[in-house]
Design an enzyme around this catalytic site. Sequence first.
Site, PDB file in Angstrom:
ATOM      1  N   HIS A 131      53.412  18.601  58.259  1.00 42.08           N
ATOM      2  CA  HIS A 131      52.405  19.500  58.964  1.00 42.08           C
ATOM      3  C   HIS A 131      50.995  18.436  58.670  1.00 42.08           C
ATOM      4  O   HIS A 131      50.907  18.017  57.736  1.00 42.08           O
ATOM      5  CB  HIS A 131      52.403  20.655  58.248  1.00 42.08           C
ATOM      6  CG  HIS A 131      51.503  21.772  58.325  1.00 42.08           C
ATOM      7  ND1 HIS A 131      50.388  21.813  58.106  1.00 42.08           N
ATOM      8  CD2 HIS A 131      51.911  22.898  59.223  1.00 42.08           C
ATOM      9  CE1 HIS A 131      49.719  23.136  58.483  1.00 42.08           C
ATOM     10  NE2 HIS A 131      50.608  23.890  59.163  1.00 42.08           N
ATOM     11  N   ASP A 208      56.501  19.185  49.902  1.00 40.23           N
ATOM     12  CA  ASP A 208      55.972  20.576  50.556  1.00 40.23           C
ATOM     13  C   ASP A 208      57.077  21.408  51.053  1.00 40.23           C
ATOM     14  O   ASP A 208      57.780  21.317  51.936  1.00 40.23           O
ATOM     15  CB  ASP A 208      55.184  19.742  51.958  1.00 40.23           C
ATOM     16  CG  ASP A 208      54.728  21.051  52.927  1.00 40.23           C
ATOM     17  OD1 ASP A 208      54.940  22.300  52.281  1.00 40.23           O
ATOM     18  OD2 ASP A 208      53.888  20.692  53.723  1.00 40.23           O
ATOM     19  N   CYS A 372      50.574  22.484  64.245  1.00 43.25           N
ATOM     20  CA  CYS A 372      49.942  21.846  63.200  1.00 43.25           C
ATOM     21  C   CYS A 372      50.817  20.569  63.106  1.00 43.25           C
ATOM     22  O   CYS A 372      50.884  19.926  61.874  1.00 43.25           O
ATOM     23  CB  CYS A 372      49.654  22.323  61.894  1.00 43.25           C
ATOM     24  SG  CYS A 372      48.257  23.603  62.261  1.00 43.25           S
TER      25      CYS A 372
END
Length: 414
Positions: A131, A208, A372
Amino acid sequence: MKVRSRLTEAEKIIDIGLQFPILKQNINGNPLVYFDNGATTQKPLRVIEAISDYYKTSNSNIHRGVHTLSRRATEEFEQARKTIANYFQIKNDQQLIFTAGTTDSINMVAEGLAKNYLQEGDEIILSTYEHHSNILPWQIWAQENKGKLKVIPLLKDQTLDYGAIEGLISSKTKLIAITQVSNTLGLITDLAKIKALAKKHHLPILVDAAQSAPHMAIDVDKLEVDFFVCSAHKMYGPTGVGILYLSPKWLNELPLARTGGGTIKTVTFEKTDYVEGALRFEPGTPNIAGALGFAEAICFIKEFGMEEIAKHEHELVQYAQKLLKEIPEVIMYGENDNKAAVISFNVRGQHPFDVGTLLDKYGIAVRTGHHCTQPLMQCLNIQGTVRISFAVYNTLAEIDFFSEKLKKVIRMLG
Ligand SMILES: Cc1ncc(COP(=O)(O)O)c(C=O)c1O
């Protein structure tokens, strides 16, 4: 809602109808089908009420007050930290820092590491899935410090090419920052492989978990990574709050990039002594109500059991992939039996925006565009996709409705 180990489909529908009033509405004359959970999930009443109760009964600033409300707010805030740490199996809750969300957490790590860990010319390994939030903080650092981002490529089936990682690592490599689940493809990163390489080369790892934490149970202590980040709002909690987990090493060693009230023991104009633990990294007044809402969302997840949620979502993904495969005009990306509740596809010859806009006319909320992840789009040689992503409240019947309407949309776009 009562605790049940295994909910029947009917029970789920009854409970969820009560818990999520937002889902009980018509959009453009049709019952809302909310398939945009990868962007943000809806919030159960108990989360909304926990936030409003806080403002009705406990609102006060935390940690520095002697009066009753301040002590109550402090207690509730610290209890929220414990609840969330306990859920993620983080034994020392001081390793869990409240932030504004995944993006904020990654920026905090990048700013901290830039202070004295990352040196001019160093290299950071990312994956093609990332992302923008896990690219840009590192890219800014690289641009300012003659650094380099090296990227784990994709194989033909759109899984990561783990065999290529060894070749990316050099004496200049300082970090692997990687998503646990691709927010666009739903594919799951094999963290065991990444960890083995990181261990061999003594590299820290940032995970993440923005898209994994909502869909799978994660024992963070056992994961043994250096940094672990996620956002509440993708897990039935409020926006603007998330966590940054620091391993014991980094809890002591991550340089402070942001400071301010609440982080200190003593301050003079010459010198400051900082507190130890989580508060060291939480300058200023935090999102107190948000932290409480996050903890309540965790209680909601625990009531169902993440294993049950994952099982339910797995069934939804399998079914949606099967129905999409039966539509000849559909091109699916990252199709896989073992993936999180995220599916990306395109309709041959059609722009994803047009597909999404027409689905909305039937009350079906999907996300369209690059999600994104522009570098991933470039790698797949496409502009964007239509993305459907599921949560605990979605049903097989909604997927049937979606599939039927998608076929209609395809005929309309002709
Ligand atoms: C994989 C991934 N990382 C990071 C983010 C950024 O999360 P937030 O906007 O909550 O900071 C997202 C949000 O979609 C995401 O999917």
